[in-house]
Enzyme design. Sequence first.
Site, PDB file in Angstrom:
ATOM      1  N   TRP A 130       0.805  -1.193   0.202  1.00 11.04           N
ATOM      2  CA  TRP A 130       0.123   0.121  -0.019  1.00 11.04           C
ATOM      3  C   TRP A 130       0.820   1.222  -0.165  1.00 11.04           C
ATOM      4  CZ3 TRP A 130      -1.711   2.681   5.006  1.00 11.04           C
ATOM      5  CH2 TRP A 130      -2.848   3.736   4.431  1.00 11.04           C
ATOM      6  N   ASP A 211      -0.798  -5.775   9.176  1.00 11.17           N
ATOM      7  CA  ASP A 211      -1.859  -4.858   8.830  1.00 11.17           C
ATOM      8  C   ASP A 211      -3.072  -5.728   8.163  1.00 11.17           C
ATOM      9  OD1 ASP A 211      -3.482  -2.927   7.949  1.00 11.17           O
ATOM     10  OD2 ASP A 211      -1.958  -2.043   6.532  1.00 11.17           O
ATOM     11  N   LYS A 246     -13.401  -1.318   5.769  1.00 10.39           N
ATOM     12  CA  LYS A 246     -13.927  -2.053   4.695  1.00 10.39           C
ATOM     13  C   LYS A 246     -14.971  -3.180   5.186  1.00 10.39           C
ATOM     14  CE  LYS A 246     -10.065   0.019   3.264  1.00 10.39           C
ATOM     15  NZ  LYS A 246      -9.721   0.498   2.145  1.00 10.39           N
TER      16      LYS A 246
HETATM   17  C1  LMR Z   1      -6.793   2.058  -0.595  1.00  2.00           C
HETATM   18  O1  LMR Z   1      -5.715   1.325  -0.531  1.00  2.00           O
HETATM   19  O2  LMR Z   1      -7.459   2.547  -1.929  1.00  2.00           O
HETATM   20  C2  LMR Z   1      -7.372   2.590   0.911  1.00  2.00           C
HETATM   21  O3  LMR Z   1      -6.966   2.003   1.614  1.00  2.00           O
HETATM   22  C3  LMR Z   1      -7.723   3.768   0.894  1.00  2.00           C
HETATM   23  C4  LMR Z   1      -6.435   4.730   1.388  1.00  2.00           C
HETATM   24  O4  LMR Z   1      -6.409   5.297   2.236  1.00  2.00           O
HETATM   25  O5  LMR Z   1      -5.369   4.530   0.545  1.00  2.00           O
END
Ligand code: LMR
Length: 397
Positions: A130, A211, A246
């Site tokens: 992420w 996570d 989510k």
């Molecule tokens: C995502 O990965 O799109 C979500 O977790 C929203 C974010 O805060 O990035």
Amino acid sequence: MFEHLSATKMDPILGLMADYRADPREQKIDLGVGVYMNDRGHTPVMRAVKDAEARLMELEDTKAYQGIAGDPRYNELILELLLGAQHSAVAANRVRTLQAPGGSGALRVGGELIFRAKPNAKLWIGVPTWPNHVPLLSGAGLTIEQYPYYDIAARKINADAMMETLRGVPAGDIVLLHGCCHNPTGADLSKAQWDEIGDLALERGFVPYIDTAYQGLGEGLEADAYGVRSLAEKLPEMIIASSCSKNFGLYRERTGSITFVSATPAQADIVASQAMSVARQIYSMPPAHGALLVAMILGDDQLRSEWSAELDEVRERINAMRRALTERIQQNDGGLDFSHIQQQRGMFSFLGISTEQVDRLREQYGIYIVSSTRVNLAGINTSNIDYLAESMRAVLA
Ligand code: LMR
């Protein structure tokens, strides 16, 4: 003073979300930010959340401060959701959970705690991950190292390279792992791989930091917790950041938790006191509303089964869209293999197309995909899949 500042680059996901909202085209499709959408392209309030909100409206009789750790009932129930009712580490009184402002707030508290405990410890992050993991956790002062996770060309986890790197992680370093529904790739560790990582962590002495933001969206609430539960069985120490954005659809309510597994009950108390001091320094107390709803849902048989039934629907709809997209683009692909999309789990997969193709999809067709080629499968529905498949055929040709 402000003249010393220059504007920063917008976060790639939230920047895309803003661009999508500003796009006037009717046919535009949002496959960017990780938010669930139903078949009408809407992000609904879950039915159990609506019901809990109605009850809360009746019952809530104060808005006085909660404690730094939030709602104790929420912490208890969220821990049970994560680790199950009979977990050995909980029975041994080695686990402490604090409510936190969303998964991001939880991650930051965990990061700051690591920095207090061991400022020289390095945090190992899988590639890709992420995009906000690195700024969020390096912002807590941690030095980031990388391990390979996903092979984009082969469209699968790069297990050999990952394990080889993890075998070299020094004792006391931290390894960040995704509990399930890997963001951004959708490629999850198998049970055997979780077991192998747990054994290695025990042998090498590194500490997993998990996570988990999508429990219930992959294989189901229990199956998605396999990694978290098995590592917490095996290891003296670990950290778990979790989110209700989510699986309860509580995105804007900022509802999460941070859990610390410690070697002894006395250490667990010390860790909890340090984590509360971290929270006090950043935001003092987490927002209450979302956690009160979650506690009400998890603590009530009727609301809980209403919620888990809707979560099953969410998961099944995403998986149906995975199958539909795989079939459509497999027919129209221009030679690329997209079968991985059907096999992967959670909201996301990597398309594995070029950045130019991602740009063309956005500019010419109003289809918004994160530049890494991550797509949110929940943005696809029966009304837009034909347009999406046609546009992809045009771009991939
Ligand atoms: C995502 O990965 O799109 C979500 O977790 C929203 C974010 O805060 O990035």
